[in-house]
Design an enzyme around this catalytic site. Structure first.
Site: not given
Length: 328
Positions: A174, A186
């Site tokens: 990401s 995350y």
């Protein structure tokens, strides 16, 4: 020009792989690998929805032999109905050692001496996500087991087959593996994927295996689903001790949910093919890029922000954050 060749040309441009003065050569070479689609197999995780589902369908149409790992029976069934007989679905829980080993054995039996051309590590989750002091170590562990340990486990289980084919490992990280604007596990998991990707790329160079990383910005998938994120944040808030709630203030949760529903929705791109085109290029181009950053937000905001001095990036992110009730 066939549709498959046209897709290769478009993919090369979209992912930024065509560079002067060799752009024509690179584009031509990117098309030249279409003949082996029928011979080699590609496996992808997280194919129930989102990028993985679209990638499996897209590669199947391009003529690849796809082994699609799905977490749910419904995901398997829907994918089988939408694709040709070339595509194979299998249940895969990346957190389960037994499931990963079972799928690896199935892939080995299926590909034989040819080996496995590529694995695309796409499976991932985005909840629980919240400020760090709202969370427990169990919250971190649950996400790291999927987003990081799952990537490592699946890769290691099929790596001998990929070495045999001198193939590809494609890791979906990401843009938040480059910069950390939010609390929670995350970004920690995605930084970990980046580190695993980089170390594996160096280790596998001598074996002719290419290791590539996809770093998407915001796209409309379950990872950015406002309902899922809002429900998770509200659930975590309800379990907090009263003193922590007092630190943040009675209106903080409402502001967080409003920010998720407005800002995340505004930034999220609905065109998932921008990511899938990069994935396809990574597994099929003769000269793939080491990193792909699909999404204008990734290219024009998040990546430039990650290159700035920390005091500048901190100032920008803190100035946009929700104020707390009891600042020190």
């Amino acid at each position: 020009m066939s549709p498959g060749q046209s897709a290769k040309y478009n993919s090369a441009f979209l992912c930024g792989s065509a560079r002067n003065p060799q752009s024509l050569y690179v584009l031509t070479q990117a098309c030249s690998c279409t003949w082996w689609h029928w011979w080699y197999s590609i496996t992808c995780t997280g194919c129930d929805t989102g990028f993985g589902n679209l990638l499996a369908r897209h590669l199947d149409k391009q003529g690849f032999r796809v082994i699609a790992g799905c977490y749910s029976e419904k995901g398997e069934e829907d994918l089988r109905k939408a694709c040709s007989e070339r595509l194979t679905t299998t249940h895969l829980d990346v957190v389960s050692k037994e499931s990963v080993a079972k799928v690896a054995t199935m892939i080995k039996d299926k590909v034989g001496e040819r080996g496995l051309w590529a694995v695309v590590n796409n499976a991932g989750v985005s909840v629980p996500s919240a400020p760090c002091d709202w969370l427990t170590i169990d919250d971190y562990t649950s996400m790291l087991n999927v987003n990081l340990n799952g990537v490592i486990a699946v890769t290691l289980s099929v790596l001998p087959l990929i070495k045999k084919a001198r193939g590809r490992v494609v890791n979906v990280a990401s843009v938040f593996g480059r910069i950390s604007p939010t609390g929670g596990p995350y970004t920690v998991s995605k930084y970990g994927v980046e580190a695993f990707n980089d170390s594996l790329r160096i280790n596998m160079h001598g074996f002719g295996v290419k290791v590539l990383c996809i770093e998407p910005g915001f796209f409309k998938t379950n990872v950015t689903n406002a309902d899922i994120i809002s429900k998770s944040v509200a659930s975590i808030w309800e379990k907090l001790p009263q003193d922590v709630k007092d630190d943040y203030g009675p209106h903080y949760l409402d502001q967080v949910i409003k920010q998720v529903r407005v800002e995340v929705a505004r930034m999220s791109d609905a065109d998932l093919m921008k990511v899938v085109n990069c994935m396809e290029h990574a597994v099929s181009a003769v000269r793939p890029r080491l990193r792909y950053s699909p999404g204008w937000d990734a290219k024009l905001f998040w990546l430039p922000l990650s290159y700035m001095p920390s005091w500048i990036s901190d100032y920008i992110m803190i100035s946009q954050s929700i104020p707390i009730a009891k600042p020190l």
